[in-house]
Design a protein around this motif. Sequence first.
Motif, PDB file in Angstrom:
ATOM      1  N   PRO A  65      91.512 -12.102  88.367  1.00 45.92           N
ATOM      2  CA  PRO A  65      92.033 -10.784  87.756  1.00 45.92           C
ATOM      3  C   PRO A  65      93.123 -10.116  88.687  1.00 45.92           C
ATOM      4  O   PRO A  65      93.299 -10.535  89.827  1.00 45.92           O
ATOM      5  N   PRO A  66      93.825  -9.420  88.119  1.00 47.83           N
ATOM      6  CA  PRO A  66      94.790  -8.574  89.045  1.00 47.83           C
ATOM      7  C   PRO A  66      94.365  -7.699  90.049  1.00 47.83           C
ATOM      8  O   PRO A  66      92.983  -7.504  89.802  1.00 47.83           O
ATOM      9  N   ALA A  67      94.958  -7.330  91.094  1.00 48.96           N
ATOM     10  CA  ALA A  67      94.113  -6.523  92.257  1.00 48.96           C
ATOM     11  C   ALA A  67      93.596  -5.221  91.678  1.00 48.96           C
ATOM     12  O   ALA A  67      92.667  -4.918  92.304  1.00 48.96           O
ATOM     13  N   ASP A  68      94.286  -4.767  90.883  1.00 47.30           N
ATOM     14  CA  ASP A  68      93.822  -3.051  90.355  1.00 47.30           C
ATOM     15  C   ASP A  68      92.587  -3.524  89.614  1.00 47.30           C
ATOM     16  O   ASP A  68      91.754  -2.549  88.973  1.00 47.30           O
ATOM     17  N   GLU A  69      92.016  -4.646  89.022  1.00 50.79           N
ATOM     18  CA  GLU A  69      90.969  -4.957  88.572  1.00 50.79           C
ATOM     19  C   GLU A  69      89.888  -5.784  89.386  1.00 50.79           C
ATOM     20  O   GLU A  69      88.988  -6.170  88.699  1.00 50.79           O
ATOM     21  N   CYS A  70      90.166  -5.951  90.585  1.00 52.05           N
ATOM     22  CA  CYS A  70      88.954  -6.744  91.537  1.00 52.05           C
ATOM     23  C   CYS A  70      87.559  -6.125  91.498  1.00 52.05           C
ATOM     24  O   CYS A  70      87.398  -5.003  91.468  1.00 52.05           O
ATOM     25  N   PRO A  71      86.787  -6.885  90.987  1.00 57.24           N
ATOM     26  CA  PRO A  71      85.298  -6.465  90.698  1.00 57.24           C
ATOM     27  C   PRO A  71      84.714  -6.490  92.455  1.00 57.24           C
ATOM     28  O   PRO A  71      83.483  -5.767  92.630  1.00 57.24           O
ATOM     29  N   LEU A  72      85.254  -6.688  93.560  1.00 64.00           N
ATOM     30  CA  LEU A  72      84.757  -6.828  94.739  1.00 64.00           C
ATOM     31  C   LEU A  72      85.108  -5.695  95.555  1.00 64.00           C
ATOM     32  O   LEU A  72      84.869  -5.366  96.917  1.00 64.00           O
ATOM     33  N   CYS A  73      86.314  -4.970  95.141  1.00 68.15           N
ATOM     34  CA  CYS A  73      86.716  -3.820  95.645  1.00 68.15           C
ATOM     35  C   CYS A  73      85.697  -2.510  95.551  1.00 68.15           C
ATOM     36  O   CYS A  73      84.582  -2.465  94.583  1.00 68.15           O
ATOM     37  N   PRO A  74      85.748  -1.548  96.408  1.00 67.59           N
ATOM     38  CA  PRO A  74      84.858  -0.341  96.132  1.00 67.59           C
ATOM     39  C   PRO A  74      85.174   0.300  94.984  1.00 67.59           C
ATOM     40  O   PRO A  74      86.314   0.183  94.305  1.00 67.59           O
ATOM     41  N   SER A  75      84.252   1.145  94.438  1.00 67.77           N
ATOM     42  CA  SER A  75      84.338   1.865  93.195  1.00 67.77           C
ATOM     43  C   SER A  75      85.129   3.282  93.602  1.00 67.77           C
ATOM     44  O   SER A  75      84.296   4.000  94.296  1.00 67.77           O
ATOM     45  N   ARG A  76      86.223   3.484  93.055  1.00 73.06           N
ATOM     46  CA  ARG A  76      87.134   4.609  93.457  1.00 73.06           C
ATOM     47  C   ARG A  76      87.740   5.029  92.078  1.00 73.06           C
ATOM     48  O   ARG A  76      88.146   4.035  91.082  1.00 73.06           O
ATOM     49  N   ASP A  77      88.293   6.263  92.286  1.00 70.56           N
ATOM     50  CA  ASP A  77      89.210   6.627  91.303  1.00 70.56           C
ATOM     51  C   ASP A  77      88.637   6.355  89.690  1.00 70.56           C
ATOM     52  O   ASP A  77      89.608   5.972  89.095  1.00 70.56           O
TER      53      ASP A  77
END
Length: 357
Positions: A65-77
């Motif tokens: 997935p593109p970086a702005d759809e990464c499922p392993l990043c924190p939940s933000r915005d």
Amino acid sequence: MERTTGTLADGREIVWYDRAGTARRPTPDPRDLPPAASSSQLRLDPLTGDWITVASHRQTRTYLPPADECPLCPSRDGRHTEIPSADYQVVAFENRFPSFSLGSGADQVVDDGLFQARPGLGRCEVVCFTSDHDTSFTGLTPQQARLVVDAWADRTRELGRIGSVDYVFPFENRGVEIGVTLQHPHGQIYAYPYLPPVAARELARAEAYAAEHGRNLFGDIIEAERRAGTRVLVETDEWIVFLPYAARWPIEVHLYPTRRVRDLPELDDAQRDDFARVYLDVLRRLDGLYSQPTPYIASWQQAPTRQHREEAWLHLELLSVRRAEGKVKFLAGSESGQGGWVNDGEPEQLAERLRSA
């Protein structure tokens, strides 16, 4: 280390690992997900005796997935991911697309003499090394790397308590050349319901060696590499790093604690602290070999959960398919067809390059 346990929207477990003194409460997962449901089957290959896992549900797993759809990043915005918190240090959670599952049922059992199958009753987890999407393990601080080691040790202990689990295997895949499907810095843990072939083969050799010589095979390898010296990359009071004499891969590096422990939970504070420093140094040397970061697989070899523990010596096997600038090694006819490995380089020459990197 602080440990906080929570539950994701579909019932999977998630565990936050934070440095001592961090205050954290488990954050609810607001996503509308159906209950986690997956199953896997182990099929016995009658020609080799190997167990092969069949997990067709993995075909639908998330892919690059593109970086702005990464499922392993924190939940933000307003965007909800697999980690329901605005920030984290290290997180482990049950894989949404596991190769093994404790939900696999009796309908997976087959036994007609030649063809045999049984449920893949294990567990697979994802371990996120940092909330920073744009870094890698190589970019971690020693303190953050130490926290990852603590998380690996804790997960090894917890997963080893599952009755169906015979072997706990933490590992990291890095780089598209390896087949990584998520770019966020992370690794995985497979809790196998059997003893996998590489571990089984190494431990069988160690047991046979002990029966014949009365000594530990891994310890004798360390001493032989230390005497030879030509393949040793780093040695400290706690760890020794060398390229194995009969390396299979274009880049292959082994890291051993100089004092024998059988598994990750047995590492003491001094060994954990020193591993973080030594491992980061090794990874940075690997990245200095070529113009692009080196793709690799890092695999922990440790004692099984219950049997064949007597001769085990924890170590990390680090390998890469990159054989030259812009070139990778493919497992072609000899390797894939017969398991007859051919290495195009000499470990001694690569060790010299890494010492100078």
